[in-house]
Design a protein around this motif. Structure first.
Motif, PDB file in Angstrom:
ATOM      1  N   ARG A  41       0.835  -1.203   0.000  1.00 14.31           N
ATOM      2  CA  ARG A  41       0.000   0.000   0.000  1.00 14.31           C
ATOM      3  C   ARG A  41       0.871   1.254   0.000  1.00 14.31           C
ATOM      4  O   ARG A  41       0.613   2.191  -0.763  1.00 14.31           O
ATOM      5  CB  ARG A  41      -0.896  -0.034   1.237  1.00 14.31           C
ATOM      6  CG  ARG A  41      -1.945   1.049   1.306  1.00 14.31           C
ATOM      7  CD  ARG A  41      -2.781   0.838   2.552  1.00 14.31           C
ATOM      8  NE  ARG A  41      -3.701   1.944   2.796  1.00 14.31           N
ATOM      9  CZ  ARG A  41      -4.447   2.050   3.889  1.00 14.31           C
ATOM     10  NH1 ARG A  41      -4.377   1.123   4.831  1.00 14.31           N
ATOM     11  NH2 ARG A  41      -5.249   3.087   4.043  1.00 14.31           N
ATOM     12  N   LEU A  42       1.897   1.249   0.826  1.00  9.47           N
ATOM     13  CA  LEU A  42       2.811   2.393   0.863  1.00  9.47           C
ATOM     14  C   LEU A  42       3.512   2.561  -0.480  1.00  9.47           C
ATOM     15  O   LEU A  42       3.696   3.694  -0.955  1.00  9.47           O
ATOM     16  CB  LEU A  42       3.842   2.207   1.977  1.00  9.47           C
ATOM     17  CG  LEU A  42       4.881   3.326   2.112  1.00  9.47           C
ATOM     18  CD1 LEU A  42       4.208   4.620   2.573  1.00  9.47           C
ATOM     19  CD2 LEU A  42       5.984   2.926   3.094  1.00  9.47           C
ATOM     20  N   ALA A  43       3.917   1.463  -1.105  1.00 12.77           N
ATOM     21  CA  ALA A  43       4.592   1.529  -2.400  1.00 12.77           C
ATOM     22  C   ALA A  43       3.705   2.199  -3.445  1.00 12.77           C
ATOM     23  O   ALA A  43       4.171   3.031  -4.236  1.00 12.77           O
ATOM     24  CB  ALA A  43       4.984   0.128  -2.862  1.00 12.77           C
ATOM     25  N   LEU A  44       2.413   1.852  -3.442  1.00 15.58           N
ATOM     26  CA  LEU A  44       1.477   2.462  -4.392  1.00 15.58           C
ATOM     27  C   LEU A  44       1.315   3.954  -4.117  1.00 15.58           C
ATOM     28  O   LEU A  44       1.389   4.785  -5.038  1.00 15.58           O
ATOM     29  CB  LEU A  44       0.123   1.766  -4.294  1.00 15.58           C
ATOM     30  CG  LEU A  44      -1.011   2.358  -5.151  1.00 15.58           C
ATOM     31  CD1 LEU A  44      -0.670   2.258  -6.631  1.00 15.58           C
ATOM     32  CD2 LEU A  44      -2.335   1.658  -4.851  1.00 15.58           C
ATOM     33  N   TYR A  45       1.104   4.316  -2.849  1.00 14.23           N
ATOM     34  CA  TYR A  45       0.913   5.724  -2.491  1.00 14.23           C
ATOM     35  C   TYR A  45       2.140   6.563  -2.827  1.00 14.23           C
ATOM     36  O   TYR A  45       2.027   7.655  -3.403  1.00 14.23           O
ATOM     37  CB  TYR A  45       0.601   5.847  -0.998  1.00 14.23           C
ATOM     38  CG  TYR A  45      -0.732   5.292  -0.568  1.00 14.23           C
ATOM     39  CD1 TYR A  45      -1.717   4.977  -1.494  1.00 14.23           C
ATOM     40  CD2 TYR A  45      -1.021   5.072   0.784  1.00 14.23           C
ATOM     41  CE1 TYR A  45      -2.946   4.467  -1.099  1.00 14.23           C
ATOM     42  CE2 TYR A  45      -2.245   4.567   1.197  1.00 14.23           C
ATOM     43  CZ  TYR A  45      -3.200   4.263   0.243  1.00 14.23           C
ATOM     44  OH  TYR A  45      -4.407   3.752   0.641  1.00 14.23           O
ATOM     45  N   VAL A  46       3.312   6.071  -2.455  1.00 12.40           N
ATOM     46  CA  VAL A  46       4.549   6.824  -2.699  1.00 12.40           C
ATOM     47  C   VAL A  46       4.801   6.958  -4.197  1.00 12.40           C
ATOM     48  O   VAL A  46       5.220   8.026  -4.677  1.00 12.40           O
ATOM     49  CB  VAL A  46       5.740   6.140  -2.002  1.00 12.40           C
ATOM     50  CG1 VAL A  46       7.062   6.779  -2.430  1.00 12.40           C
ATOM     51  CG2 VAL A  46       5.597   6.226  -0.494  1.00 12.40           C
ATOM     52  N   GLY A  47       4.551   5.882  -4.955  1.00 10.53           N
ATOM     53  CA  GLY A  47       4.745   5.940  -6.401  1.00 10.53           C
ATOM     54  C   GLY A  47       3.878   6.992  -7.056  1.00 10.53           C
ATOM     55  O   GLY A  47       4.353   7.804  -7.863  1.00 10.53           O
ATOM     56  N   LEU A  48       2.603   7.014  -6.699  1.00  9.69           N
ATOM     57  CA  LEU A  48       1.678   7.969  -7.303  1.00  9.69           C
ATOM     58  C   LEU A  48       1.977   9.401  -6.869  1.00  9.69           C
ATOM     59  O   LEU A  48       2.042  10.317  -7.705  1.00  9.69           O
ATOM     60  CB  LEU A  48       0.232   7.597  -6.935  1.00  9.69           C
ATOM     61  CG  LEU A  48      -0.293   6.288  -7.522  1.00  9.69           C
ATOM     62  CD1 LEU A  48      -1.683   5.984  -6.979  1.00  9.69           C
ATOM     63  CD2 LEU A  48      -0.325   6.340  -9.042  1.00  9.69           C
ATOM     64  N   LEU A  49       2.146   9.606  -5.561  1.00 10.34           N
ATOM     65  CA  LEU A  49       2.414  10.955  -5.060  1.00 10.34           C
ATOM     66  C   LEU A  49       3.751  11.481  -5.566  1.00 10.34           C
ATOM     67  O   LEU A  49       3.858  12.650  -5.970  1.00 10.34           O
ATOM     68  CB  LEU A  49       2.393  10.958  -3.528  1.00 10.34           C
ATOM     69  CG  LEU A  49       2.654  12.306  -2.855  1.00 10.34           C
ATOM     70  CD1 LEU A  49       1.553  13.300  -3.208  1.00 10.34           C
ATOM     71  CD2 LEU A  49       2.757  12.147  -1.330  1.00 10.34           C
ATOM     72  N   GLY A  50       4.770  10.635  -5.558  1.00 13.23           N
ATOM     73  CA  GLY A  50       6.091  11.063  -5.996  1.00 13.23           C
ATOM     74  C   GLY A  50       6.125  11.458  -7.457  1.00 13.23           C
ATOM     75  O   GLY A  50       6.721  12.484  -7.827  1.00 13.23           O
ATOM     76  N   VAL A  51       5.479  10.672  -8.311  1.00  9.37           N
ATOM     77  CA  VAL A  51       5.444  10.992  -9.737  1.00  9.37           C
ATOM     78  C   VAL A  51       4.728  12.323  -9.968  1.00  9.37           C
ATOM     79  O   VAL A  51       5.202  13.184 -10.719  1.00  9.37           O
ATOM     80  CB  VAL A  51       4.742   9.861 -10.524  1.00  9.37           C
ATOM     81  CG1 VAL A  51       4.375  10.331 -11.932  1.00  9.37           C
ATOM     82  CG2 VAL A  51       5.640   8.639 -10.599  1.00  9.37           C
ATOM     83  N   LEU A  52       3.587  12.503  -9.306  1.00 16.49           N
ATOM     84  CA  LEU A  52       2.820  13.737  -9.480  1.00 16.49           C
ATOM     85  C   LEU A  52       3.614  14.962  -9.041  1.00 16.49           C
ATOM     86  O   LEU A  52       3.717  15.959  -9.778  1.00 16.49           O
ATOM     87  CB  LEU A  52       1.515  13.645  -8.688  1.00 16.49           C
ATOM     88  CG  LEU A  52       0.631  14.900  -8.687  1.00 16.49           C
ATOM     89  CD1 LEU A  52       0.167  15.217 -10.102  1.00 16.49           C
ATOM     90  CD2 LEU A  52      -0.558  14.725  -7.750  1.00 16.49           C
ATOM     91  N   LEU A  53       4.193  14.902  -7.848  1.00 16.55           N
ATOM     92  CA  LEU A  53       4.899  16.063  -7.315  1.00 16.55           C
ATOM     93  C   LEU A  53       6.202  16.339  -8.053  1.00 16.55           C
ATOM     94  O   LEU A  53       6.492  17.492  -8.414  1.00 16.55           O
ATOM     95  CB  LEU A  53       5.189  15.847  -5.822  1.00 16.55           C
ATOM     96  CG  LEU A  53       3.978  15.805  -4.890  1.00 16.55           C
ATOM     97  CD1 LEU A  53       4.415  15.524  -3.467  1.00 16.55           C
ATOM     98  CD2 LEU A  53       3.197  17.108  -4.955  1.00 16.55           C
ATOM     99  N   ALA A  54       6.995  15.300  -8.278  1.00 17.42           N
ATOM    100  CA  ALA A  54       8.301  15.502  -8.906  1.00 17.42           C
ATOM    101  C   ALA A  54       8.156  15.943 -10.358  1.00 17.42           C
ATOM    102  O   ALA A  54       8.907  16.802 -10.834  1.00 17.42           O
ATOM    103  CB  ALA A  54       9.133  14.221  -8.822  1.00 17.42           C
ATOM    104  N   PHE A  55       7.196  15.366 -11.072  1.00 17.07           N
ATOM    105  CA  PHE A  55       6.984  15.779 -12.463  1.00 17.07           C
ATOM    106  C   PHE A  55       6.531  17.237 -12.516  1.00 17.07           C
ATOM    107  O   PHE A  55       7.016  18.018 -13.341  1.00 17.07           O
ATOM    108  CB  PHE A  55       5.938  14.880 -13.126  1.00 17.07           C
ATOM    109  CG  PHE A  55       5.733  15.167 -14.587  1.00 17.07           C
ATOM    110  CD1 PHE A  55       6.557  14.570 -15.534  1.00 17.07           C
ATOM    111  CD2 PHE A  55       4.744  16.042 -15.016  1.00 17.07           C
ATOM    112  CE1 PHE A  55       6.380  14.845 -16.890  1.00 17.07           C
ATOM    113  CE2 PHE A  55       4.563  16.321 -16.355  1.00 17.07           C
ATOM    114  CZ  PHE A  55       5.388  15.726 -17.304  1.00 17.07           C
ATOM    115  N   SER A  56       5.619  17.616 -11.620  1.00 14.94           N
ATOM    116  CA  SER A  56       5.134  18.996 -11.594  1.00 14.94           C
ATOM    117  C   SER A  56       6.253  19.964 -11.249  1.00 14.94           C
ATOM    118  O   SER A  56       6.415  21.007 -11.907  1.00 14.94           O
ATOM    119  CB  SER A  56       3.997  19.127 -10.571  1.00 14.94           C
ATOM    120  OG  SER A  56       2.922  18.271 -10.884  1.00 14.94           O
ATOM    121  N   ALA A  57       7.042  19.634 -10.222  1.00 13.11           N
ATOM    122  CA  ALA A  57       8.147  20.510  -9.825  1.00 13.11           C
ATOM    123  C   ALA A  57       9.179  20.629 -10.935  1.00 13.11           C
ATOM    124  O   ALA A  57       9.693  21.721 -11.220  1.00 13.11           O
ATOM    125  CB  ALA A  57       8.793  19.983  -8.545  1.00 13.11           C
TER     126      ALA A  57
END
Length: 542
Positions: A342-358
């Motif tokens: 569950r953590l792997a899924l959450y971190v993957g989605l949140l990280g991609v969204l934030l890092a790509f946007s930044a």
């Protein structure tokens, strides 16, 4: 497109606010706490004075620096030899060597420590042949960290090795230079920045690792484990904060040096192509033996853990059993494993969204240059923050904001945010490199046609970035599965992760169950990697 620019600035403000809360505020509270006691009374430099007057803490700092230096130097030699064999020499099985050497990327740092216990512990297979051998202490920590950090060293040195111009070797041949002269006069000088980068990265990884020292440190004090003892063992958060700052300083210095070296490396030019070129059989034999010896050693250490997870009672009853995978008897069941997924899924989605946007805001958005530089600076800060330090800082932040802290303390919000921030700099740089290489004409054409940049992002930029997005997602998922130091202070009985249960099982003497949980993580990360390759292949064929 004034409306577009307003939206970009709104996203920018939201990104700055998130990173400030996730990075700057925890660090501020960490610094504050190091100068205040449990009642938030100012104590000045009392903790520093206690540190100086406590020989064990001084020794912990010196031991950490010494161990990190030893591991970095040894792995530098090993990784250079392997990278040279794989990149420059046509040795047999070089693809297999590469695959084996990256296996430790898919395991928690505790995993190789378990393998060393199976091999060299009090009941280890090889212990009976080694009189007086002591695994727990300096030797065990060094060997465990060598295995844990090997993939990073090999990957970095392989990249550096590919940047050597083959024309230099041809010129040396025309001067009748021997292979060893070419190695020391051409190869080593050409990869000097790669050597320095690799040394610094391995130094930081070893200095900040918690898993291997916790299992194999024995009576040898190390800074990462001393922080854990102060916080968990003695509930002395103030001293833990002070030790965290002491751990932060050498990491920050090393990170700054790494940044300077990377700038110089970038300035000398882009990578040139190399090829296999005239090497003696003796040279091939020497490097082949070194490469295969390292690869087989890694395979042995990891393989014995997998084997041990199916053994009834090591080493007295070697019958096959699946009971070690029944974690219910230890009070865990399979919930920690599902928590990690569950953590792997959450971190993957949140990280991609934030890092790509930044990364898009910094590299392609129509905002002020100074605003871009500020965002870039904050996004790179986590690179210099050890996971243990960041985790402890998050405890202070949760305690400082009780109204918010109580709602996130028992949820995955804290774990997800912490893990994402811990890995943020790496994925931010990955996206930045990719986005900076895409032609800016996509946005300029969109602007000239009066189309929104968000449509360009959706229709052009994201489709072109899908292979990198997939790669970053699975990178985050794998690291979320294996992380220990970043979450060691933040879990509770409902959110405990598989990597943490490995530690607790080993401490309680359930070595086989600990190996079983580690094997599950290893297998899951390999599956993640296979899925990633299939998705990327599908994208390329499409």
């Amino acid at each position: 497109m004034a409306k577009d620019r307003i939206y970009q600035y709104l996203i920018y403000i939201a990104m700055i606010a998130f990173l400030a809360i996730g990075i700057i505020e925890p660090l501020r509270l960490l610094i504050f706490k190091s100068f205040h006691d449990a009642n938030n009374q100012f104590i000045g430099l009392m903790n520093i004075q206690k540190f100086i007057s406590e020989p064990r803490l001084i020794k912990a700092l010196l031991n950490s620096l010494w161990v990190s230096t030893i591991v970095a130097m040894i792995n530098l030699v090993i990784a250079t030899s392997i990278a040279y064999s794989v990149s420059r020499l046509n040795i047999k099985g070089r693809t297999l060597i590469q695959i084996i050497c990256v296996f430790p990327l898919y395991i928690p740092s505790i995993f190789p420590a378990l393998g060393l216990i199976y091999l060299f512990g009090s009941q280890g297979i090889l212990s009976q042949y080694l009189d007086g051998f002591e695994l727990y202490g300096l030797l065990g920590v060094v060997v465990g960290c060598l295995i844990f950090t090997l993939p990073h060293a090999v990957l970095m040195m392989s990249t550096a090795m590919k940047g050597i111009d083959i024309q230099l070797y041809k010129a040396a041949d025309s001067l009748a230079a021997t292979e060893w002269i070419k190695f020391f006069k051409i190869t080593i000088p050409s990869i000097k920045y790669g050597l320095m980068n690799t040394f610094i990265v391995i130094f930081i990884l070893t200095l900040t690792d918690f898993g291997v020292p916790k299992i194999l440190g024995g009576q040898m004090p190390l800074l990462a484990t001393e922080i854990y003892k102060e916080v968990i063992g003695q509930q002395n958060f103030s001293m833990g904060a002070t030790l965290s700052l002491l751990l932060l300083f050498p990491v920050l210095i090393a990170a700054c040096l790494d940044y300077v070296i990377r700038r110089k490396q970038k300035a000398i030019g882009e990578v040139n192509h190399t090829q296999n070129y005239g090497f003696s059989w003796a040279q091939k034999l020497i490097f082949s033996v070194i490469s295969w010896a390292v690869a087989l050693s890694v395979l042995l250490v990891l393989g014995i853990v997998i084997y041990g997870s199916f053994i009834n009672f090591w080493p007295f009853d070697l019958t096959f059993t699946l009971e070690n995978y029944n974690f219910r008897s230890l009070g865990y069941d399979w919930q920690p494993y599902f928590n990690s997924l569950r953590l792997a899924l959450y971190v993957g989605l949140l990280g991609v969204l934030l890092a790509f946007s930044a990364s898009y805001l910094v590299n392609r958005a129509n905002i002020h240059t100074k605003a871009k530089n500020l965002l870039s600076f904050i996004a790179l800060l986590p690179m210099a923050i050890p996971g243990t330090v960041l985790g402890l800082a998050y405890i202070f932040m949760v305690n400082a904001w009780p109204s918010i802290g109580n709602s996130v303390r028992n949820s995955f919000v804290l774990l997800t945010t912490n893990t994402t921030i811990h890995l943020f700099s790496v994925i931010f740089l990955t996206f930045s490199i990719h986005l900076s290489r895409l032609p800016i004409q996509y946005e300029k054409t969109s602007d000239s046609l009066g189309r929104s940049r968000f449509i360009t992002i959706q229709k052009v930029i994201i489709p072109l970035s899908m292979p990198i997005i997939v790669e970053v997602f699975f990178f985050l998922a794998i690291n979320a599965m294996t992380t220990i130091s970043a979450v060691i202070f933040l879990y509770n009985p409902d959110t405990i992760l598989a990597s943490i249960t490995i530690l607790h099982m080993e401490e309680s003497g359930a070595l086989a169950s600990s190996a079983a949980m580690g094997t599950l993580i290893f297998a899951t990360c390999l599956v993640f990697r296979v899925i990633q390759l299939f998705i990327q292949r599908y994208i390329h064929e499409k």
